[in-house]
Each structure stands twice: as C-alpha cells, then as structure tokens.
Design an enzyme around this catalytic site. Structure first.
Site, short mmCIF file in Angstrom:
data_model
loop_
_atom_site.label_atom_id
_atom_site.label_comp_id
_atom_site.label_asym_id
_atom_site.label_seq_id
_atom_site.Cartn_x
_atom_site.Cartn_y
_atom_site.Cartn_z
N ASN A 184 0.87 -1.17 0.00
CA ASN A 184 0.00 0.00 0.00
C ASN A 184 0.91 1.22 0.00
OD1 ASN A 184 -1.85 2.04 0.47
ND2 ASN A 184 -2.15 1.51 2.63
N TRP A 185 0.99 1.87 -1.15
CA TRP A 185 1.93 3.00 -1.27
C TRP A 185 1.40 4.29 -0.67
CZ3 TRP A 185 4.12 2.47 -6.97
CH2 TRP A 185 5.02 1.40 -6.99
N LYS A 186 0.13 4.31 -0.31
CA LYS A 186 -0.47 5.54 0.24
C LYS A 186 -0.22 6.71 -0.73
CE LYS A 186 0.18 3.45 4.71
NZ LYS A 186 0.18 3.59 6.15
N HIS A 234 -9.41 1.71 4.90
CA HIS A 234 -8.13 1.84 5.60
C HIS A 234 -8.31 2.83 6.76
CE1 HIS A 234 -3.98 2.89 6.45
NE2 HIS A 234 -3.64 1.75 5.85
N GLU A 271 -6.59 5.20 7.77
CA GLU A 271 -6.30 6.59 7.43
C GLU A 271 -7.50 7.25 6.75
OE1 GLU A 271 -2.62 5.81 5.39
OE2 GLU A 271 -1.71 5.23 7.30
N GLU A 279 -5.51 -4.66 10.65
CA GLU A 279 -4.48 -3.65 10.85
C GLU A 279 -4.72 -2.90 12.16
OE1 GLU A 279 -2.42 -2.59 6.91
OE2 GLU A 279 -4.05 -1.18 7.21
N GLY A 305 2.70 2.24 10.70
CA GLY A 305 3.68 3.32 10.51
C GLY A 305 4.44 3.68 11.77
N SER A 350 3.46 -2.14 10.26
CA SER A 350 4.92 -2.24 10.45
C SER A 350 5.49 -3.61 10.04
CB SER A 350 5.30 -1.90 11.89
OG SER A 350 4.93 -0.57 12.20
N GLY A 376 2.83 -1.11 4.20
CA GLY A 376 2.93 0.31 3.85
C GLY A 376 4.38 0.69 3.58
N GLY A 377 5.02 1.30 4.55
CA GLY A 377 6.37 1.86 4.40
C GLY A 377 7.37 0.93 3.73
P1 PGA Z 1 2.94 0.31 7.56
O1 PGA Z 1 1.48 0.58 6.97
O2 PGA Z 1 3.41 -1.01 6.97
O3 PGA Z 1 3.77 1.47 7.10
O4 PGA Z 1 2.81 0.22 9.04
C1 PGA Z 1 0.55 -0.46 6.82
C2 PGA Z 1 -0.72 0.06 6.21
O5 PGA Z 1 -1.10 1.21 6.50
O6 PGA Z 1 -1.40 -0.66 5.44
#
Ligand code: PGA
Length: 241
Positions: free
Chosen positions: A9-11, A96, A98, A165, A171, A204, A225-226
């Site tokens: 997930n590149w956001k 998600h 966010e 999640e 993050g 993470s 994500g990251g």
């Molecule tokens: P993260 O994000 O791996 O950077 O913790 C996961 C996500 O938001 O799907």
C-alpha cells in the site's frame, strides 16, 4: 483454499516516474517467487495507468486505494469502479484506518464501497483494526466484530480479502506480536460465513519480521505500507521463508 496475498500500500507516495522505476526493478527481483503467492501493488491513482502498461504479462497485480459507490456523478475528488477496471486495476483497498481517521469514512460508506467494488469486478481488501485506547480498554474484539458486521452487510464473501491492521501498529515500527495478530485473525475468521477468505496482517511489516508473521497458521498474507516503497525490501517480504 486460502490464498496467500501480499499487497503493498503505497499511500500518497510515488509519482509516475518513481512508480515506473520501482516496477522495473521489482519485476526482476520477484521472478523466482513461489507461484501460489498473489502479489499486489496499491498505488496512487496517477500511477495506475503507467503501471498497468508496464505490469502487463507479469504476475504482479494492480490495486487502487479507494473507490466510490456510484458509476458516475457529481462527486468531486472520487473515482468509480469502472474507471479503475478500464485501466487494468484488479484490487482496491477499502476502509483503511487513514481514510476512516482523516476523511470521514464510516462502516456505512465502507459497506457501499465494498458493494461497488464487487459490482465492478474489483476484489476489495477490507481493512479493520482497533486504536491503542480501544485495545487498552479491552475492546479489541468488540470493535472488530462491529466493523465486520456493518461493513460486510449483504456483501458477497466469495470475492473479498480482509486485512487486520491494528491502528497503533501502522507506521509506528511497533508491530503487533505475531501470536496476537494470529489470535485476532482467528476471531475475525469466526465471524465470516466463508472460512476461505484470505486474511492479511498489516502494521509495520518489514523484511525482518515477515517470516515470523507468515509462520502463523491464521495469517494468509500482509498489507505493507512503508516497507513496500523500496523494491528490494518489498521483494524480500514477498519472498518470505
Ligand atoms: P505500515 O502501513 O506497513 O507502514 O505500518 C501499513 C498500512 O497502513 O497498510
């Protein structure tokens, strides 16, 4: 049969040039990955077309990060399922944390988006998870069961992926213990009519913890994500042992 699904997930990261560079590097890195693993990149809307062209014929699938419930209309800033499938998108992240936290996404809008995704033949990745405060108050199970109940109302469970999640692990570098993620994912599976739905863990996930996470019996994949922003890192995650 439960399928293994690893999704990045590149956001709101990567312009077209950066996305293209990643795709070129990543494709060669993952050539020898076990056949049965589904690999998905959920990119910003602006990168999807160029990525679709460059992923054509590869085993990497494309995902978006949102979809609206109408086919078209006066919905400034939104995107429809048909617009996504037209350019070769197969998956979409829905609900998600966010989106829920910053953009007013509710279980009701999540439900509408899930229905639309399925209608337009996109496979949704539904995200659920609790905050730190909810966890500390012992509400984890209730929160998640409620998110599932409302989100999955009248949803076809044959075309769905779920991602657990925990919000406090996203993050932050503070990964949920793999045994605890396994336990909560077991609780999620109990709520489902279709026990074959792939359920991912997200929060993470890194090259250093993916092997342990994937060794857990209830965990069918990861939403990353990251650590999905760098081709070598994400390739190592996809090639977990
Ligand atoms: P993260 O994000 O791996 O950077 O913790 C996961 C996500 O938001 O799907």
């Amino acid at each position: 049969m439960r399928k293994i699904v690893i999704a990045g997930n590149w956001k709101m990261y990567k312009n077209q040039a950066e996305s293209l560079k990643f795709v070129q590097e990543f494709k060669s890195e993952i050539e020898d990955t076990a056949e049965e693993r589904e690999i998905i990149l959920c990119a910003p809307f602006t990168s999807l077309t160029v990525m679709s062209k460059n992923l054509h014929g590869s085993r990497v699938k494309l995902g978006a990060q949102n979809v609206h419930w109408e086919l078209e209309g006066a919905y400034t800033g939104e995107i429809s399922g048909e617009m996504l499938t037209e350019i070769g998108v197969d998956y979409v992240v829905i609900g998600h944390s966010e989106r829920r936290q910053y953009f007013g996404e509710t279980d009701e809008t999540v439900n509408l988006r899930l229905k639309a995704a399925q209608k337009y033949k996109l496979k949704p990745i539904l995200c659920v998870g609790e905050t730190k405060e909810q966890r500390d108050a012992g509400e984890t199970e209730n929160i998640i069961i409620n998110q599932l109940k409302k989100g999955l109302l009248e949803i076809d469970q044959s075309n769905l992926i779920i991602a657990y999640e925990p919000i406090w692990a996203i993050g932050t570098g503070d990964t949920c213990k793999s045994t605890e993620a396994n336990r909560v994912i077991g609780v999620i599976r109990q709520q489902l009519d279709n026990k074959d739905i792939s359920i991912q863990y997200g929060g993470s996930v890194k090259p250093g913890n993916i092997d342990e996470i994937m060794a857990q019996p209830e965990i069918d994949g990861a939403l990353v994500g990251g650590a999905s922003l760098e081709a070598a890192n994400f390739a190592r995650i996809v090639k977990y042992q």
